[in-house]
Motif scaffolding. Structure first.
Motif, PDB file in Angstrom:
ATOM      1  N   LEU A 429      13.288  55.006  50.718  1.00  0.00           N
ATOM      2  CA  LEU A 429      14.556  54.847  50.008  1.00  0.00           C
ATOM      3  C   LEU A 429      14.279  54.384  48.585  1.00  0.00           C
ATOM      4  O   LEU A 429      13.548  53.415  48.367  1.00  0.00           O
ATOM      5  N   GLY A 430      14.841  55.087  47.621  1.00  0.00           N
ATOM      6  CA  GLY A 430      14.657  54.707  46.227  1.00  0.00           C
ATOM      7  C   GLY A 430      15.892  55.029  45.411  1.00  0.00           C
ATOM      8  O   GLY A 430      16.699  55.887  45.792  1.00  0.00           O
ATOM      9  N   GLY A 431      16.047  54.347  44.290  1.00  0.00           N
ATOM     10  CA  GLY A 431      17.206  54.614  43.452  1.00  0.00           C
ATOM     11  C   GLY A 431      17.231  53.715  42.238  1.00  0.00           C
ATOM     12  O   GLY A 431      16.386  52.843  42.054  1.00  0.00           O
ATOM     13  N   PHE A 432      18.228  53.937  41.398  1.00  0.00           N
ATOM     14  CA  PHE A 432      18.406  53.099  40.220  1.00  0.00           C
ATOM     15  C   PHE A 432      19.880  53.132  39.813  1.00  0.00           C
ATOM     16  O   PHE A 432      20.642  54.011  40.215  1.00  0.00           O
ATOM     17  N   ARG A 433      20.232  52.155  38.997  1.00  0.00           N
ATOM     18  CA  ARG A 433      21.586  52.074  38.443  1.00  0.00           C
ATOM     19  C   ARG A 433      21.486  51.814  36.948  1.00  0.00           C
ATOM     20  O   ARG A 433      20.708  50.961  36.508  1.00  0.00           O
ATOM     21  N   TYR A 434      22.287  52.532  36.188  1.00  0.00           N
ATOM     22  CA  TYR A 434      22.378  52.313  34.747  1.00  0.00           C
ATOM     23  C   TYR A 434      23.727  51.679  34.443  1.00  0.00           C
ATOM     24  O   TYR A 434      24.774  52.172  34.873  1.00  0.00           O
ATOM     25  N   ASP A 435      23.701  50.564  33.728  1.00  0.00           N
ATOM     26  CA  ASP A 435      24.925  49.860  33.343  1.00  0.00           C
ATOM     27  C   ASP A 435      24.994  49.741  31.828  1.00  0.00           C
ATOM     28  O   ASP A 435      24.011  49.362  31.177  1.00  0.00           O
ATOM     29  N   ASN A 436      26.163  50.032  31.285  1.00  0.00           N
ATOM     30  CA  ASN A 436      26.455  49.762  29.884  1.00  0.00           C
ATOM     31  C   ASN A 436      27.647  48.816  29.852  1.00  0.00           C
ATOM     32  O   ASN A 436      28.711  49.135  30.379  1.00  0.00           O
ATOM     33  N   PHE A 437      27.447  47.619  29.292  1.00  0.00           N
ATOM     34  CA  PHE A 437      28.525  46.639  29.317  1.00  0.00           C
ATOM     35  C   PHE A 437      28.840  46.136  27.917  1.00  0.00           C
ATOM     36  O   PHE A 437      27.997  46.117  27.022  1.00  0.00           O
ATOM     37  N   HIS A 438      30.103  45.751  27.761  1.00  0.00           N
ATOM     38  CA  HIS A 438      30.562  45.152  26.511  1.00  0.00           C
ATOM     39  C   HIS A 438      31.485  44.000  26.884  1.00  0.00           C
ATOM     40  O   HIS A 438      32.488  44.191  27.580  1.00  0.00           O
ATOM     41  N   GLN A 439      31.114  42.811  26.439  1.00  0.00           N
ATOM     42  CA  GLN A 439      31.837  41.595  26.801  1.00  0.00           C
ATOM     43  C   GLN A 439      32.325  40.894  25.539  1.00  0.00           C
ATOM     44  O   GLN A 439      31.552  40.686  24.593  1.00  0.00           O
ATOM     45  N   ARG A 440      33.608  40.534  25.527  1.00  0.00           N
ATOM     46  CA  ARG A 440      34.201  39.888  24.355  1.00  0.00           C
ATOM     47  C   ARG A 440      34.877  38.581  24.781  1.00  0.00           C
ATOM     48  O   ARG A 440      35.565  38.539  25.805  1.00  0.00           O
ATOM     49  N   THR A 441      34.668  37.553  23.967  1.00  0.00           N
ATOM     50  CA  THR A 441      35.245  36.239  24.254  1.00  0.00           C
ATOM     51  C   THR A 441      35.877  35.675  22.988  1.00  0.00           C
ATOM     52  O   THR A 441      35.284  35.743  21.903  1.00  0.00           O
ATOM     53  N   ILE A 442      37.080  35.149  23.137  1.00  0.00           N
ATOM     54  CA  ILE A 442      37.732  34.397  22.064  1.00  0.00           C
ATOM     55  C   ILE A 442      37.997  33.004  22.611  1.00  0.00           C
ATOM     56  O   ILE A 442      38.762  32.831  23.564  1.00  0.00           O
ATOM     57  N   SER A 443      37.350  32.011  22.033  1.00  0.00           N
ATOM     58  CA  SER A 443      37.495  30.640  22.499  1.00  0.00           C
ATOM     59  C   SER A 443      37.925  29.764  21.336  1.00  0.00           C
ATOM     60  O   SER A 443      37.182  29.615  20.351  1.00  0.00           O
ATOM     61  N   ASN A 444      39.131  29.207  21.440  1.00  0.00           N
ATOM     62  CA  ASN A 444      39.684  28.362  20.379  1.00  0.00           C
ATOM     63  C   ASN A 444      39.608  29.053  19.021  1.00  0.00           C
ATOM     64  O   ASN A 444      39.289  28.439  18.000  1.00  0.00           O
ATOM     65  N   GLY A 445      39.880  30.355  19.027  1.00  0.00           N
ATOM     66  CA  GLY A 445      39.904  31.133  17.804  1.00  0.00           C
ATOM     67  C   GLY A 445      38.574  31.693  17.373  1.00  0.00           C
ATOM     68  O   GLY A 445      38.518  32.566  16.493  1.00  0.00           O
ATOM     69  N   ALA A 446      37.476  31.215  17.994  1.00  0.00           N
ATOM     70  CA  ALA A 446      36.149  31.709  17.635  1.00  0.00           C
ATOM     71  C   ALA A 446      35.819  32.929  18.493  1.00  0.00           C
ATOM     72  O   ALA A 446      35.928  32.883  19.720  1.00  0.00           O
ATOM     73  N   ARG A 447      35.401  34.001  17.827  1.00  0.00           N
ATOM     74  CA  ARG A 447      35.125  35.243  18.537  1.00  0.00           C
ATOM     75  C   ARG A 447      33.619  35.408  18.745  1.00  0.00           C
ATOM     76  O   ARG A 447      32.823  35.112  17.856  1.00  0.00           O
ATOM     77  N   SER A 448      33.278  35.902  19.930  1.00  0.00           N
ATOM     78  CA  SER A 448      31.887  36.233  20.214  1.00  0.00           C
ATOM     79  C   SER A 448      31.863  37.476  21.086  1.00  0.00           C
ATOM     80  O   SER A 448      32.828  37.782  21.786  1.00  0.00           O
ATOM     81  N   ALA A 449      30.765  38.207  21.012  1.00  0.00           N
ATOM     82  CA  ALA A 449      30.648  39.450  21.779  1.00  0.00           C
ATOM     83  C   ALA A 449      29.209  39.634  22.213  1.00  0.00           C
ATOM     84  O   ALA A 449      28.268  39.162  21.564  1.00  0.00           O
ATOM     85  N   ALA A 450      29.066  40.308  23.347  1.00  0.00           N
ATOM     86  CA  ALA A 450      27.741  40.648  23.858  1.00  0.00           C
ATOM     87  C   ALA A 450      27.837  42.010  24.523  1.00  0.00           C
ATOM     88  O   ALA A 450      28.893  42.416  25.003  1.00  0.00           O
ATOM     89  N   GLY A 451      26.759  42.714  24.530  1.00  0.00           N
ATOM     90  CA  GLY A 451      26.754  44.032  25.146  1.00  0.00           C
ATOM     91  C   GLY A 451      25.352  44.560  25.240  1.00  0.00           C
ATOM     92  O   GLY A 451      24.395  43.962  24.739  1.00  0.00           O
ATOM     93  N   GLY A 452      25.223  45.688  25.912  1.00  0.00           N
ATOM     94  CA  GLY A 452      23.909  46.280  26.037  1.00  0.00           C
ATOM     95  C   GLY A 452      23.820  47.206  27.223  1.00  0.00           C
ATOM     96  O   GLY A 452      24.821  47.555  27.857  1.00  0.00           O
TER      97      GLY A 452
END
Length: 689
Positions: A429-452
Motif C-alpha cells: 500500500l502506498g500513496g501521497f497527499r498534496y495540500d495547498n493551504f492559505h491561512q489568515r488571521t486578524i487579531s486586535n487589528g493586526a493582520r497575519s497570513a501563512a500559506g504553502g
C-alpha cells in the motif's frame, strides 16, 4: 477480585460449552453497495473498517494498526461518553476537557483535539470541537493509529479517531433507553429506523436528553440535548444518497479541575475553584450529504459535502497561578464568545482491476475546505480563592476587551493511494497527499497570513505467513497547519510528524484476534499549553514517542467475549527552546492497560443474563512539560449486569469505579487537572422492537 472475575467467567464459559452446542448466528445482509463498511458489527470483534483505506477493507488485510470499538462493547459497558469508549483502546488516554467544554485525547503520546465523523474531519480552523460528542447515533468508534494525512489531510501524528454513525435501514427497528443514577444523573436515549423498499427511501432518528448534577456541589448542572436525523435514498442497486444532520445544545459549569501543590495534586477531588455563575454553553449543527455510485463493476464514485456551524459562550472564573503560600489561587474573570463555520467538499473514486496474479485497488480524490472562526474575549479581575477552604461569592471586576480575533483557513488537496495484493499473501500500500493551504488571521487589528504547499507520503506492506497470522510494517508523515496566536500575538508554523511502525496480527482462534504493534514517531513544531498564560498555547520544538501496543478483541468461548489492551510508551521532548531535552510529555503514562470481558448465558434458567467486568490501569504521569509535578497511577474496576425481563425489554445495572479509587484522569498543567469520578451506580431500562 481482578483475577477472580475472569477466572469465574472462564469456568462458566467452559461449562456452557460442554452443556450446549455452538449457537450459529443468522447471516446478516447489508443492504446497499458492496463498498459499504458501516453495517452493524456482531459482538466485540470487527472484521472490516473504512478508516485505514477509505474503502470497505478487511482488517486482516490492513497493513496498519486499527482498533474498532463496536456498539456491543459500548452497550455492555453502559458507555455514554467518548472518553469511556476510547479507554478500551491501547495507548489512548483522556487529555482534558478544556474547562468542561470538549474532549481531548493523547494517542500514542500526542495530543489531539479533533476527530472525523464518517471520514470527514471537523472544522480545522477551530482549536477544538465545542461540545461533548453524544454516542446515541454511533455504530462504532474506529482508531487509526499513526499519521492519517494521506487520506484525511489535517491530522495529528498519533492517530485518527473516526466516529461511524448509524445509517438508515429498511427493516423497521427502534429502541428507547431510560437511565438514572447517582449525582442526579438522568438520560433518555432513543433510536428508530425503517423504510419503504418500494420507494428506495429509509430514515433514521437518534438522539438523547441528558442531565447531570455532578458530584461537585457548587458547580452547576450539565444539560445536553442531541438529535440526529438521517435519510437514505437508494433509487437502484448501484446508487445511494444519504442526507444527515446533527444538532446539540449543551450547558454546564466551566471547570479547569484541580490545582497542583508542590510535586503533586493532593486536594480533594470534589473541590471546585470557580463560582456559581461560572458556566459555558455551546450550540452546534451540521448538515451532510453523501452520494455513492457504482459506475461499473470495477469503478466506485463517491461525493461528500459537509457544512457545520456553531457558537459557544463562557462566563467563567479562570485559575491563573498558585501564590507562594501554596494554597492561595489567583483568578481572573473571562467572558468569551466563540463562533465557527466550515464547509468540506470531497470527491473520490476507487478502481479495482486485475493484472495477471496481482489485484489492484486505486483510490484518488480531491478535497476543498473553507473554515472560519471568530473570537471575542473580555477579561477582568476576580478575587483569589483558598484551595483548602474555598469560599464562594466573588463577583468579577470590570471586564475589558482583551482579544478580537478572526481566523480563516482555505485548503485545496489531492490524494492518491494504490494497493496491490498478490495471491492473498502479500499486500503493498502506498500513496501521497498534496495540500495547498492559505491561512489568515486578524487579531486586535493586526493582520497575519501563512500559506504553502505540503506533500505527505505513505508506504506500508503486509505479508500473511499463514491464514491466521500476518506481519505488517509502514512509514507515513503528517501535516497540520496551526490556527490561533500565542499570548504575544504571534502565529504558529505548521506541525509535521513522521512514523515508523511494524506489527503482527494473529487470529488466536476463530472469532478472537490480537494485534501487536511497535512504533516510533517524531513530531515537530508542537503546540503546548502556555505554562504562564492560562488559556494560551506556545510552540515548542521536537518530541518523540515510541512504544509497543497490544489489542485483543473477540469471543474466547461461546458466550464469553473479551476486549483488552495494553501499551508501553516512552514519550519525551527531544529538542526545544523552552523545555529541557528528555522531559516526559504531559499526561502520558509509561504503562497502561484495560481488560473488559462479559459472559452471556445462552440457555437454561439464566438465559439472556449478561455479566460483565473490567479493569482499567494507568501508571504515574507527568503533569506538565517542565515535569514540575506528577500524578499517581491508578486502577479502576467497573462491573455491569443486564437481563431481559421481556422479549422487548432489558434492565441493566452498571457500577463504575467500584472501589471508589481517587485519581487524576487527565493532568494538563499546574492549574488544570481533571479528577476521575467517584464510585457511581447507574440503572437503565431498554425497550426495543
Amino acid at each position: 477480585m481482578t483475577l477472580a472475575l475472569p477466572a469465574l467467567l472462564l469456568a462458566t464459559g467452559a461449562v456452557a460449552q460442554q452443556a450446549a452446542p455452538d449457537v450459529q448466528l443468522p447471516q446478516i445482509q447489508v443492504e446497499g453497495l458492496a463498498e459499504r463498511a458501516d453495517g452493524p458489527v456482531q459482538g466485540y470483534r470487527a472484521e472490516r473498517s473504512s478508516s485505514a483505506t477509505r474503502t470497505d477493507t478487511a482488517l486482516r488485510d490492513t497493513p496498519q494498526a486499527v482498533v474498532v470499538v463496536p456498539r456491543q462493547v459500548l452497550e455492555d459497558q453502559a458507555v455514554v461518553r467518548l472518553d469511556d469508549a476510547l479507554r478500551n483502546v491501547s495507548a489512548v488516554r483522556p487529555g482534558g476537557s478544556g474547562g468542561n467544554r470538549t474532549e481531548a485525547y493523547l494517542i500514542r503520546g500526542f495530543r489531539t483535539q479533533n476527530y472525523a465523523i464518517d471520514g470527514v474531519m471537523q472544522n480545522p480552523a477551530a482549536e477544538f470541537v465545542n461540545g461533548f460528542r453524544d454516542l446515541s447515533n454511533l455504530e462504532r468508534v474506529e482508531v487509526l493509529k499513526g499519521p492519517a494525512s494521506v487520506l484525511y489531510g489535517i491530522g495529528d501524528p498519533g492517530g485518527l479517531i473516526n466516529l461511524v454513525t448509524r445509517r438508515p435501514q429498511f427493516t423497521p427497528s427502534g429502541s428507547l433507553t431510560l437511565t438514572g443514577g447517582q449525582f442526579g444523573y438522568v438520560r433518555n436515549e432513543f433510536d428508530i429506523t425503517g423504510g419503504l423498499p418500494e420507494t428506495g427511501v429509509a430514515a433514521r432518528l437518534s438522539g438523547s436528553l441528558t442531565r447531570d448534577e455532578g458530584y461537585r456541589e457548587i458547580a452547576r448542572r450539565t444539560e445536553r440535548v442531541f438529535i440526529a436525523p438521517s435519510v437514505t435514498w437508494q433509487p437502484d442497486e448501484r446508487t445511494r444518497v444519504t442526507i444527515g444532520a446533527t444538532h446539540y445544545d449543551q450547558t454546564g459549569p466551566f471547570d479547569r479541575g484541580l490545582v497542583a501543590q508542590g510535586r503533586g495534586v493532593v486536594v480533594r477531588r470534589d473541590n471546585y475553584y470557580g463560582e456559581r455563575w461560572s458556566n459555558n454553553r455551546s450550540i452546534a449543527s451540521d448538515f451532510n450529504i453523501r452520494t455513492e455510485h457504482q459506475a461499473t463493476d470495477w469503478l466506485t464514485l463517491r461525493q461528500s459535502t459537509r457544512f457545520d456551524w456553531g457558537s459557544a459562550h463562557r462566563y467563567s472564573a479562570d485559575p491563573v497561578a498558585l501564590a507562594a503560600d501554596g494554597r492561595t489561587l489567583t483568578r481572573r474573570a473571562t467572558d468569551q464568545d466563540d463562533n465557527s463555520q466550515s464547509v468540506d467538499l470531497l470527491f473520490d473514486a476507487t478502481a479495482r482491476f486485475q493484472t495477471g496474479p496481482l489485484a489492484h485497488s486505486t483510490t484518488a480524490g480531491v478535497e476543498y475546505i473553507h473554515a472560519k472562526r471568530s473570537l471575542a474575549l473580555y477579561q477582568g479581575t476576580l478575587a483569589s480563592i483558598d484551595l483548602l477552604n474555598p469560599v464562594y461569592g466573588a463577583a468579577p471586576g470590570r471586564l475589558a476587551l482583551r482579544t478580537v480575533r478572526n481566523d480563516v483557513l482555505d485548503m485545496t488537496s489531492g490524494f492518491l493511494q494504490h494497493q496491490i495484493s498478490w495471491n492473498d499473501r502479500l499486500i503493498l500500500l502506498g500513496g501521497f497527499r498534496y495540500d495547498n493551504f492559505h491561512q489568515r488571521t486578524i487579531s486586535n487589528g493586526a493582520r497575519s497570513a501563512a500559506g504553502g504547499d505540503n506533500v505527505a507520503p505513505r508506504a506500508s506492506a503486509l505479508y500473511r505467513l499463514r491464514d491466521n497470522l500476518a506481519l505488517f510494517a509502514g512509514w507515513s508523515r503528517s501535516f497540520v497547519p496551526q490556527s490561533g496566536l500565542s499570548f504575544s500575538g504571534a502565529g504558529f508554523a505548521p506541525e509535521t510528524g513522521e512514523q515508523y511502525e511494524a506489527g503482527v496480527r494473529v487470529d488466536v482462534r476463530p472469532g478472537l484476534t490480537a494485534t501487536l504493534a511497535f512504533f516510533n514517531i517524531r513530531r515537530q513544531n508542537v503546540l503546548a499549553t502556555d505554562p504562564v498564560n492560562s488559556g494560551y498555547s506556545i510552540q515548542t520544538g521536537t518530541q518523540r514517542s515510541r512504544g509497543i501496543e497490544l489489542d485483543v478483541a473477540g469471543e474466547v468461548l461461546p458466550g464469553w467475549r473479551v476486549f483488552a489492551s495494553a501499551a508501553y510508551l516512552d514519550a519525551v521532548v527531544i529538542a526545544d527552546t523552552t523545555y529541557a531535552s528528555g522531559r516526559a510529555l504531559t499526561g502520558v503514562p509509561r504503562w497502561s492497560a484495560s481488560f473488559w470481558n462479559s459472559y452471556e448465558f445462552r440457555d437454561g434458567p439464566l438465559q439472556g443474563l449478561n455479566l460483565g467486568g473490567g479493569v482499567f490501569a494507568v501508571s504515574a504521569r507527568s503533569g506538565d512539560l517542565n515535569n514540575s509535578f506528577r500524578v499517581s497511577g491508578y486502577t479502576r474496576i467497573d462491573l455491569s449486569a443486564s437481563y431481559p425481563v421481556h422479549p422487548n425489554a432489558r434492565i441493566q445495572l452498571a457500577v463504575r469505579n467500584l472501589t471508589d479509587a481517587r485519581y487524576i484522569e487527565a493532568p494538563v498543567s499546574r492549574t488544570e487537572n481533571y479528577a476521575g469520578s467517584p464510585r457511581t451506580v447507574l440503572a437503565s431500562l431498554r425497550f426495543s422492537f
